[in-house]
Design a protein around this motif. Structure first.
Motif, PDB file in Angstrom:
ATOM      1  N   SER A 121       1.009  -1.215   0.083  1.00  0.00           N
ATOM      2  CA  SER A 121       0.147  -0.084  -0.069  1.00  0.00           C
ATOM      3  C   SER A 121       0.866   1.217  -0.022  1.00  0.00           C
ATOM      4  CB  SER A 121      -0.723   0.098   1.204  1.00  0.00           C
ATOM      5  OG  SER A 121      -0.229  -0.034   2.538  1.00  0.00           O
ATOM      6  N   VAL A 122       0.117   2.302  -0.577  1.00  0.00           N
ATOM      7  CA  VAL A 122       1.062   3.607  -0.367  1.00  0.00           C
ATOM      8  C   VAL A 122       0.407   4.649   0.419  1.00  0.00           C
ATOM      9  CG1 VAL A 122       1.953   3.206  -2.799  1.00  0.00           C
ATOM     10  CG2 VAL A 122      -0.284   4.314  -2.387  1.00  0.00           C
ATOM     11  N   ALA A 123       1.117   5.632   0.897  1.00  0.00           N
ATOM     12  CA  ALA A 123       0.754   6.674   1.867  1.00  0.00           C
ATOM     13  C   ALA A 123      -0.206   7.449   1.057  1.00  0.00           C
ATOM     14  CB  ALA A 123       1.683   7.292   2.481  1.00  0.00           C
ATOM     15  N   ILE A 124      -1.395   8.099   1.537  1.00  0.00           N
ATOM     16  CA  ILE A 124      -2.209   8.924   1.048  1.00  0.00           C
ATOM     17  C   ILE A 124      -2.880   9.928   2.218  1.00  0.00           C
ATOM     18  CG2 ILE A 124      -2.874   7.606  -1.063  1.00  0.00           C
ATOM     19  CD1 ILE A 124      -5.408   7.116   0.632  1.00  0.00           C
ATOM     20  N   ASP A 125      -3.257  11.148   1.669  1.00  0.00           N
ATOM     21  CA  ASP A 125      -4.099  11.742   2.717  1.00  0.00           C
ATOM     22  C   ASP A 125      -5.624  11.546   2.420  1.00  0.00           C
ATOM     23  OD1 ASP A 125      -1.956  13.262   3.455  1.00  0.00           O
ATOM     24  OD2 ASP A 125      -1.587  14.424   1.813  1.00  0.00           O
ATOM     25  N   LEU A 126      -6.029  11.369   3.781  1.00  0.00           N
ATOM     26  CA  LEU A 126      -7.537  11.053   3.476  1.00  0.00           C
ATOM     27  C   LEU A 126      -8.363  12.393   3.600  1.00  0.00           C
ATOM     28  CD1 LEU A 126      -8.347   8.141   5.730  1.00  0.00           C
ATOM     29  CD2 LEU A 126      -8.029   8.176   3.139  1.00  0.00           C
ATOM     30  N   PRO A 127      -9.442  12.473   2.994  1.00  0.00           N
ATOM     31  CA  PRO A 127     -10.449  13.734   3.155  1.00  0.00           C
ATOM     32  C   PRO A 127     -11.023  13.732   4.442  1.00  0.00           C
ATOM     33  CG  PRO A 127     -11.487  12.059   1.513  1.00  0.00           C
ATOM     34  CD  PRO A 127      -9.914  11.511   1.861  1.00  0.00           C
ATOM     35  N   GLU A 128     -11.203  14.924   5.203  1.00  0.00           N
ATOM     36  CA  GLU A 128     -11.817  15.150   6.207  1.00  0.00           C
ATOM     37  C   GLU A 128     -13.138  14.664   6.327  1.00  0.00           C
ATOM     38  OE1 GLU A 128     -11.887  16.016  10.255  1.00  0.00           O
ATOM     39  OE2 GLU A 128     -10.076  16.021   8.756  1.00  0.00           O
ATOM     40  N   ASP A 223       5.851  -5.134   7.993  1.00  0.00           N
ATOM     41  CA  ASP A 223       6.950  -3.890   7.825  1.00  0.00           C
ATOM     42  C   ASP A 223       7.275  -3.310   9.004  1.00  0.00           C
ATOM     43  OD1 ASP A 223       7.416  -4.868   5.114  1.00  0.00           O
ATOM     44  OD2 ASP A 223       6.244  -3.224   4.508  1.00  0.00           O
ATOM     45  N   LYS A 224       5.903  -2.885   9.596  1.00  0.00           N
ATOM     46  CA  LYS A 224       5.965  -2.105  11.019  1.00  0.00           C
ATOM     47  C   LYS A 224       6.792  -2.804  12.267  1.00  0.00           C
ATOM     48  CE  LYS A 224       3.400   1.239  13.743  1.00  0.00           C
ATOM     49  NZ  LYS A 224       2.453   2.219  13.481  1.00  0.00           N
ATOM     50  N   LEU A 225       6.417  -4.153  12.278  1.00  0.00           N
ATOM     51  CA  LEU A 225       6.768  -4.908  13.470  1.00  0.00           C
ATOM     52  C   LEU A 225       8.035  -5.646  13.225  1.00  0.00           C
ATOM     53  CD1 LEU A 225       3.317  -6.349  14.815  1.00  0.00           C
ATOM     54  CD2 LEU A 225       4.678  -4.234  15.611  1.00  0.00           C
ATOM     55  N   GLY A 226       8.465  -5.848  12.033  1.00  0.00           N
ATOM     56  CA  GLY A 226       9.604  -6.390  11.482  1.00  0.00           C
ATOM     57  C   GLY A 226       9.407  -8.025  11.891  1.00  0.00           C
TER      58      GLY A 226
END
Length: 268
Positions: A121-128, A223-226
């Motif tokens: 997945s890729v980072a995005i900005d979510l709408p409010e 990825d986050k926890l290794g």
């Protein structure tokens, strides 16, 4: 025409928990219109239709009450459970999806392992408006998995995750072009992480336990926890568990249990 049909509670070892699926064993192909009508009739999150290609090789298609779904974990697990019950000598089954995926399922004692794809997945900005519809003040991370058309949000705690009560009409209006949104948090118990999956765009408001969502969650939390081995729990009202293992070839092994609840003949 009579179609042998089963209902199964998947991702659980207890009746009335996990995610229920209807599984139809076909002797001949059905039209998409008829499969959609059957899925509406059962009104479960998914109905799976399987047809034999060879001894342990089947085609599979998945339908929610709203539309055909390209990949469904709990219906795949349920179908494998039925086939292993019908043939106690069978220890592996292969499913081909309408989208060209080949899924391998293997009997492992009382549990079943499914080999699924693994998606980044890729980072995005979510709408409010989406945050407001979910009732979330802030997110640690927000990401888009383009392959599965799912958004992923990590929030601060399991306690907050369990209390979310989305405004589903506002949620659908807040974002287009997706099938659902995964909200996840680090577990406060013996699991590595917990999640919930909301998909009013393509199915029901909330899915009880979602194998397909974990094809995205596994990569994110690994990825986050290794870690390449993860214990996951979906904290819906019914709840369900699975063990996840990422292999060196970029595949995901999902292992869990299922309970056969009903058998019968669909008369059409």
């Amino acid at each position: 025409m009579g179609i042998k049909t089963y209902t199964v509670d998947a991702f659980t070892d207890q009746p009335f928990t996990g995610n229920p699926a209807a599984i139809c064993l076909l002797e001949e192909p059905l039209t998409e219109e008829l499969m959609q009508q059957i899925a509406v009739e059962y009104n479960l999150s998914e109905t799976g239709f399987i047809i034999r290609k060879s001894e342990n090789h089947f085609g599979v298609r998945y339908f929610s009450p709203r539309q055909e779904i390209p990949l469904c974990g709990h219906a795949t697990l349920s179908a494998a459970k039925i086939l292993f019950m019908l043939d106690v000598q069978m220890n592996q089954v292969i499913f081909d999806t309408i989208g060209g995926l080949r899924l391998y399922c293997e009997r492992r004692g009382d549990q079943i392992m499914m080999k699924f794809p693994l998606y980044d997945s890729v980072a995005i900005d979510l709408p409010e408006p989406m945050m407001q519809a979910l009732g979330i003040d802030k997110a640690i991370a927000s990401r888009l998995a383009k392959d599965t058309k799912m958004l992923l949000l990590e929030i601060e705690s399991e306690a907050v995750l369990r209390t979310i009560k989305p405004d589903f009409k506002a949620l659908v209006n807040s974002y287009t072009g997706i099938d659902g949104v995964i909200v996840t948090a680090k577990s406060e118990s013996d699991y590595d992480f917990v999640s919930r999956y909301f998909w009013p765009w393509a199915g029901s408001d909330e899915d009880p336990v979602t194998g397909a969502a974990h094809t995205v969650l596994a990569k994110y939390w690994s990825d986050k926890l290794g870690k390449s081995q993860l214990h996951a729990y979906q904290v819906s009202q019914r709840g369900g568990f699975m063990f996840l293992e990422l292999d060196e070839k970029g595949h995901l092994e999902i292992t869990s249990s299922a309970v056969i609840m009903m058998t019968g003949d669909l008369r059409i």
